[in-house]
Scaffold this active site. Structure first.
Site, PDB file in Angstrom:
ATOM      1  N   ARG A  79       0.829  -1.210   0.000  1.00 41.84           N
ATOM      2  CA  ARG A  79       0.000   0.000   0.000  1.00 41.84           C
ATOM      3  C   ARG A  79       0.867   1.265   0.000  1.00 41.84           C
ATOM      4  O   ARG A  79       0.521   2.281  -0.616  1.00 41.84           O
ATOM      5  CB  ARG A  79      -0.912  -0.019   1.222  1.00 41.84           C
ATOM      6  CG  ARG A  79      -1.964   1.086   1.261  1.00 41.84           C
ATOM      7  CD  ARG A  79      -3.050   0.734   2.250  1.00 41.84           C
ATOM      8  NE  ARG A  79      -4.058   1.772   2.332  1.00 41.84           N
ATOM      9  CZ  ARG A  79      -4.208   2.592   3.375  1.00 41.84           C
ATOM     10  NH1 ARG A  79      -3.393   2.486   4.414  1.00 41.84           N
ATOM     11  NH2 ARG A  79      -5.151   3.509   3.391  1.00 41.84           N
ATOM     12  N   HIS A 120       0.330   4.313  -2.606  1.00 40.36           N
ATOM     13  CA  HIS A 120       0.036   5.677  -2.155  1.00 40.36           C
ATOM     14  C   HIS A 120       1.166   6.643  -2.492  1.00 40.36           C
ATOM     15  O   HIS A 120       0.937   7.854  -2.572  1.00 40.36           O
ATOM     16  CB  HIS A 120      -0.255   5.690  -0.650  1.00 40.36           C
ATOM     17  CG  HIS A 120      -1.633   5.226  -0.312  1.00 40.36           C
ATOM     18  ND1 HIS A 120      -2.428   5.843   0.622  1.00 40.36           N
ATOM     19  CD2 HIS A 120      -2.388   4.206  -0.799  1.00 40.36           C
ATOM     20  CE1 HIS A 120      -3.601   5.218   0.699  1.00 40.36           C
ATOM     21  NE2 HIS A 120      -3.576   4.214  -0.151  1.00 40.36           N
ATOM     22  N   GLY A 177       3.844  10.656  -8.855  1.00 39.27           N
ATOM     23  CA  GLY A 177       4.769   9.628  -9.296  1.00 39.27           C
ATOM     24  C   GLY A 177       5.486   8.895  -8.176  1.00 39.27           C
ATOM     25  O   GLY A 177       5.395   9.259  -7.000  1.00 39.27           O
ATOM     26  N   ASP A 221       8.175   8.516  -6.199  1.00 39.72           N
ATOM     27  CA  ASP A 221       9.333   9.334  -5.853  1.00 39.72           C
ATOM     28  C   ASP A 221       9.642   9.364  -4.363  1.00 39.72           C
ATOM     29  O   ASP A 221      10.425  10.188  -3.898  1.00 39.72           O
ATOM     30  CB  ASP A 221       9.125  10.768  -6.353  1.00 39.72           C
ATOM     31  CG  ASP A 221       7.879  11.426  -5.738  1.00 39.72           C
ATOM     32  OD1 ASP A 221       7.207  10.788  -4.905  1.00 39.72           O
ATOM     33  OD2 ASP A 221       7.575  12.581  -6.106  1.00 39.72           O
ATOM     34  N   ASN A 236      -3.925   8.811   4.243  1.00 42.03           N
ATOM     35  CA  ASN A 236      -2.709   8.272   4.863  1.00 42.03           C
ATOM     36  C   ASN A 236      -2.689   8.364   6.379  1.00 42.03           C
ATOM     37  O   ASN A 236      -2.122   7.497   7.049  1.00 42.03           O
ATOM     38  CB  ASN A 236      -1.481   9.032   4.330  1.00 42.03           C
ATOM     39  CG  ASN A 236      -1.274   8.847   2.839  1.00 42.03           C
ATOM     40  OD1 ASN A 236      -1.667   7.842   2.264  1.00 42.03           O
ATOM     41  ND2 ASN A 236      -0.654   9.842   2.207  1.00 42.03           N
ATOM     42  N   HIS A 267      -6.380  -5.781  -2.379  1.00 41.92           N
ATOM     43  CA  HIS A 267      -7.216  -5.897  -1.183  1.00 41.92           C
ATOM     44  C   HIS A 267      -7.490  -7.351  -0.801  1.00 41.92           C
ATOM     45  O   HIS A 267      -8.308  -7.616   0.077  1.00 41.92           O
ATOM     46  CB  HIS A 267      -8.535  -5.136  -1.368  1.00 41.92           C
ATOM     47  CG  HIS A 267      -8.382  -3.656  -1.274  1.00 41.92           C
ATOM     48  ND1 HIS A 267      -9.432  -2.777  -1.393  1.00 41.92           N
ATOM     49  CD2 HIS A 267      -7.281  -2.884  -1.074  1.00 41.92           C
ATOM     50  CE1 HIS A 267      -8.981  -1.536  -1.266  1.00 41.92           C
ATOM     51  NE2 HIS A 267      -7.691  -1.571  -1.079  1.00 41.92           N
ATOM     52  N   THR A 268      -6.803  -8.271  -1.437  1.00 41.91           N
ATOM     53  CA  THR A 268      -6.876  -9.661  -0.994  1.00 41.91           C
ATOM     54  C   THR A 268      -6.024  -9.862   0.260  1.00 41.91           C
ATOM     55  O   THR A 268      -6.041 -10.916   0.878  1.00 41.91           O
ATOM     56  CB  THR A 268      -6.426 -10.628  -2.105  1.00 41.91           C
ATOM     57  OG1 THR A 268      -6.754 -11.963  -1.727  1.00 41.91           O
ATOM     58  CG2 THR A 268      -4.934 -10.527  -2.373  1.00 41.91           C
ATOM     59  N   ASP A 307     -10.202  -9.093   3.133  1.00 38.08           N
ATOM     60  CA  ASP A 307     -10.554 -10.408   2.605  1.00 38.08           C
ATOM     61  C   ASP A 307     -10.681 -11.347   3.791  1.00 38.08           C
ATOM     62  O   ASP A 307      -9.678 -11.777   4.364  1.00 38.08           O
ATOM     63  CB  ASP A 307      -9.468 -10.888   1.637  1.00 38.08           C
ATOM     64  CG  ASP A 307      -9.589 -12.361   1.265  1.00 38.08           C
ATOM     65  OD1 ASP A 307     -10.628 -12.973   1.580  1.00 38.08           O
ATOM     66  OD2 ASP A 307      -8.644 -12.891   0.654  1.00 38.08           O
ATOM     67  N   ASP A 352      -4.004 -14.090  -3.023  1.00 33.29           N
ATOM     68  CA  ASP A 352      -4.710 -14.991  -3.932  1.00 33.29           C
ATOM     69  C   ASP A 352      -5.896 -14.268  -4.559  1.00 33.29           C
ATOM     70  O   ASP A 352      -6.000 -13.052  -4.462  1.00 33.29           O
ATOM     71  CB  ASP A 352      -5.162 -16.253  -3.182  1.00 33.29           C
ATOM     72  CG  ASP A 352      -6.009 -15.929  -1.947  1.00 33.29           C
ATOM     73  OD1 ASP A 352      -6.584 -14.807  -1.877  1.00 33.29           O
ATOM     74  OD2 ASP A 352      -6.112 -16.782  -1.046  1.00 33.29           O
TER      75      ASP A 352
END
Length: 319
Positions: free
Chosen positions: A63, A67, A73, A75, A95, A194-195, A239, A247
């Site tokens: 994540r 983000h 970009g 960076d 955040n 998001h698994t 999940d 998965d």
């Protein structure tokens, strides 16, 4: 009138300089082969250790990369701490109190600096750590393109505006990803991140109490940990089937109306992306391949290269 030999020579020189500049601006999978040959193994070892210590950290490092890249970009701008004269991205709504893993990046940076001081950027470390986290949790690997440099600035306002919110409808999701150059199919693939990981009650309360396109037993099971008021920071897995395994269970959940976030279930709610979700729910290999390809593309979002930016010694502050 024909150009003089001197003007032609000057034009040719400028053209060649442009070509060289373009070539130097390209990321490369072999960027550190000579300057820091052990960087990949060093990062992988540190990520594996962090994930073994806390499986959730794999989702957090993935994540962090997402983000970072969605704000001007890839960076490493997300890593910059606030100072008395500088406001970073950590307090942006998507955040604040949510993005984590900064200490793991600090540890990795320290290890890398000890073997190759001043060579490897924080932005590249974040990109590699994201890939290694997915692999550590059972996902498919991909070749990370390298050679990014670190920003000396950050943008709180862009973090607030460009990172997709969990309240977005399908059209909003498609638009948010399209602005970064992604197709709707790539958006669905990237959403499969998001698994793994968890979400705060404040981000799914409205869904479990107000929405109808949700499995009612699933909604009921969440309410004890996410009451209608209070307990905003209580966590639930994105999940519920296999929250620490990378998965295709996320898509199986969506087909059963068990998406945790509003934005999750929007991918399978009678819209244009339903068929893609169905495909991923029945073919793990298709999802994993498409996800890996989309991650390579995301890692190429507006990197700083050449002489732009810097190689930060401390990922939390500019040199």
């Amino acid at each position: 009138m024909a150009p003089s030999s001197s003007s032609f020579s000057t034009t040719l020189s400028v053209f060649l300089l442009v070509l060289v500049g373009m070539a130097s601006a390209q990321l490369s999978s072999t960027y550190y082969n000579t300057s820091c040959p052990n960087v990949l193994s060093t990062i992988k070892s540190a990520v594996n250790s962090a994930v073994a210590n806390e499986r959730r950290m794999g989702a957090s490092l993935l994540r962090l990369h997402f983000h970072d890249c969605f704000v001007n970009g890839c960076d490493a701008s997300i890593l910059l701490d606030d100072t008395s004269t500088f406001t970073g991205e950590k307090t942006a709504k998507p955040n604040n109190g949510s993005v984590r893993g900064f200490e793991v990046i600090d540890t990795i940076k320290s290890k890398v600096e000890s073997i190759c001081p001043g060579v490897v950027s924080c932005a590249d470390i974040v990109a590699i750590a994201a890939r290694d986290s997915v692999v550590a949790l059972g996902g498919q690997s991909w070749t990370v393109q390298l050679g990014r440099r670190d920003s000396t600035t950050a943008s709180l306002s862009t973090a607030n505006s460009d990172i997709p919110a969990p309240s977005l409808n399908l059209s909003g999701l498609i638009s948010a990803f399209s602005k970064k150059g992604f197709t709707a199919k790539e958006m669905v693939a990237l959403s499969g991140s998001h698994t793994i990981g968890q979400a705060r009650c404040t981000n799914f309360r409205a869904r479990i109490y107000n929405e109808t396109n949700i499995d009612q037993s699933f909604a009921s099971s969440l309410k004890s940990n996410c009451p209608s008021t209070g307990s905003d920071n209580n966590l639930s897995p994105l999940d519920a089937i296999s929250q620490t395994t990378f998965d295709n269970a996320y898509y199986k959940n969506l087909v059963r109306e068990k998406g945790l976030l509003h934005s999750d279930q929007q991918l399978y709610s009678g819209g244009s992306t339903d068929s893609q979700v169905t495909t991923y729910s029945t073919s793990s290999s298709t999802f994993l391949t498409d996800f890996a390809n989309a991650m390579v593309k995301m890692g190429n979002l507006s990197p700083l290269t050449g002489t732009s930016g810097q190689i930060r010694t401390n990922c939390r502050k500019t040199n």
